[in-house]
Design an enzyme around this catalytic site. Sequence first.
Site, short mmCIF file in Angstrom:
data_model
loop_
_atom_site.label_atom_id
_atom_site.label_comp_id
_atom_site.label_asym_id
_atom_site.label_seq_id
_atom_site.Cartn_x
_atom_site.Cartn_y
_atom_site.Cartn_z
N GLY A 214 0.77 -1.23 0.00
CA GLY A 214 0.00 0.00 0.00
C GLY A 214 0.80 1.28 0.00
O GLY A 214 0.23 2.36 -0.15
N GLU A 255 4.34 -6.13 1.66
CA GLU A 255 4.19 -6.50 0.25
C GLU A 255 4.12 -5.27 -0.67
O GLU A 255 3.10 -5.03 -1.32
CB GLU A 255 2.91 -7.33 0.07
CG GLU A 255 2.81 -8.58 0.91
CD GLU A 255 1.44 -9.22 0.85
OE1 GLU A 255 0.51 -8.60 0.26
OE2 GLU A 255 1.26 -10.32 1.38
N ARG A 258 3.95 -0.89 -6.00
CA ARG A 258 4.07 0.44 -6.59
C ARG A 258 5.32 1.17 -6.11
O ARG A 258 6.04 1.77 -6.90
CB ARG A 258 2.82 1.26 -6.23
CG ARG A 258 2.75 2.64 -6.84
CD ARG A 258 1.60 3.43 -6.25
NE ARG A 258 0.39 2.64 -6.15
CZ ARG A 258 -0.49 2.46 -7.13
NH1 ARG A 258 -0.27 3.04 -8.29
NH2 ARG A 258 -1.56 1.72 -6.96
N CYS A 324 -10.11 4.14 -29.84
CA CYS A 324 -11.43 4.69 -30.20
C CYS A 324 -12.35 4.71 -28.98
O CYS A 324 -13.34 3.97 -28.91
CB CYS A 324 -12.03 3.87 -31.34
SG CYS A 324 -13.49 4.63 -32.06
N TYR A 353 1.68 -0.97 -12.71
CA TYR A 353 0.33 -1.06 -13.27
C TYR A 353 0.23 -0.36 -14.62
O TYR A 353 -0.77 0.26 -14.95
CB TYR A 353 -0.70 -0.52 -12.27
CG TYR A 353 -0.58 -1.19 -10.94
CD1 TYR A 353 -1.02 -2.50 -10.75
CD2 TYR A 353 0.06 -0.56 -9.86
CE1 TYR A 353 -0.85 -3.14 -9.53
CE2 TYR A 353 0.23 -1.20 -8.65
CZ TYR A 353 -0.24 -2.49 -8.49
OH TYR A 353 -0.05 -3.13 -7.29
#
Length: 392
Positions: A214, A255, A258, A324, A353
């Site tokens: 996190g 864990e 990011r 599109c 991500y």
Amino acid sequence: MKSLVKKYGAPLYVYEARVIKDRYQKLAKNLNHPRLRIHYAVKANSNLEILRYLRKLGAGAETVSLGEVLISLKAGFKPKDIIYTCSNITKEELETLNKRKIRVNLDSLNQIKMWGELAPGTSISFRVNQGIGAGNHHHFITGGPESKFGIDVRQINKALALAKKYKLTVNGIQQHIGSGILNENKKIFIEAMMALLHTARRFPDLEFIDFGGGIGIPYRPNEKPLDLNRLGRSVVKILKEFEAVYGRKLNFVFEPGRYLIAEAGTLLVTVTDIKINPSKVFIGVNSGFNHLIRPAMYDSYHEIVNLSRQGGKKIKASIVGNICESADFFAKDRPIPLPKIGDALAILNAGAYGFSMSSNYNLRPRPAEVLIEANRARLIRRREKVETIIKN
């Protein structure tokens, strides 16, 4: 970076090993507990070479699918270094994980039952939902009453009864409250830790406690990074106090995903079109949300730099892709030096991500990936070809 576009083409994901190493070492230094282990969240970026690099730094792997388990094994992680946590998986997948001796944080009462039928008399761990969630977007929140994840803390007695029925020993508990946590919500991170440690007292046979990930990064100019030194001092103090109360020493896990990889990655794109409309300027590039979906999905901010002309008069423009869909944008009404067609733009902080959430939407190929290590760039994923996509 411009030279990489010339050599490898664009769009192109570029990762800098020195940044990954710096973030890993900072985290390890500040979370300075003798039995605390960092398990990299593979879902953030599952490139095989990135995984190999993090393994060499000392990380374990945190996985959420059988595919992530298999690529972690291929990257050299041992089964004991891999954690698996996810919801709504089949009995067959649980059976495969058990055979491969992967540690699984069971996510529901039904999973405890399935595991008990597959492997009675073994050790298990739970993912617990303490009713606490945090994150900088509601889609990032993975704890609390609205979250699909974890065994509700109010159902712990039922979970323990099932474990007893199948002679299962609960040797670990895990939680994950959300992603993108910075200084302004550090307090809830500590609150969630304390809540899990309080719940841990109900489990007499614990060997480890896993606090999830996190930790965020500052995407926007006005955001400040999490004070790791201050957080680390709090975490280590809390863990030592808990061990004194619990009566023996345990292993602890974090864990991050990011935090370790986001700032290391850049998506390089090329300007293909410029529309100067009466009320709006659109800068079109040869990529789209099929390569980086975060701005469209989460309204995420990524700094964008014109590598070809960093000076000059700035205009307010929206940087948009070639998909599109009206949601296909990288930035809206952003001040940027007016580019020319062919200019190279760098979309920063795209290591997490980005490629891992990419797709072939509109039948467009995914980009190549390059890793810069010791000032040398090497290709770590080939660019896809339309012909290959169609063939497959």
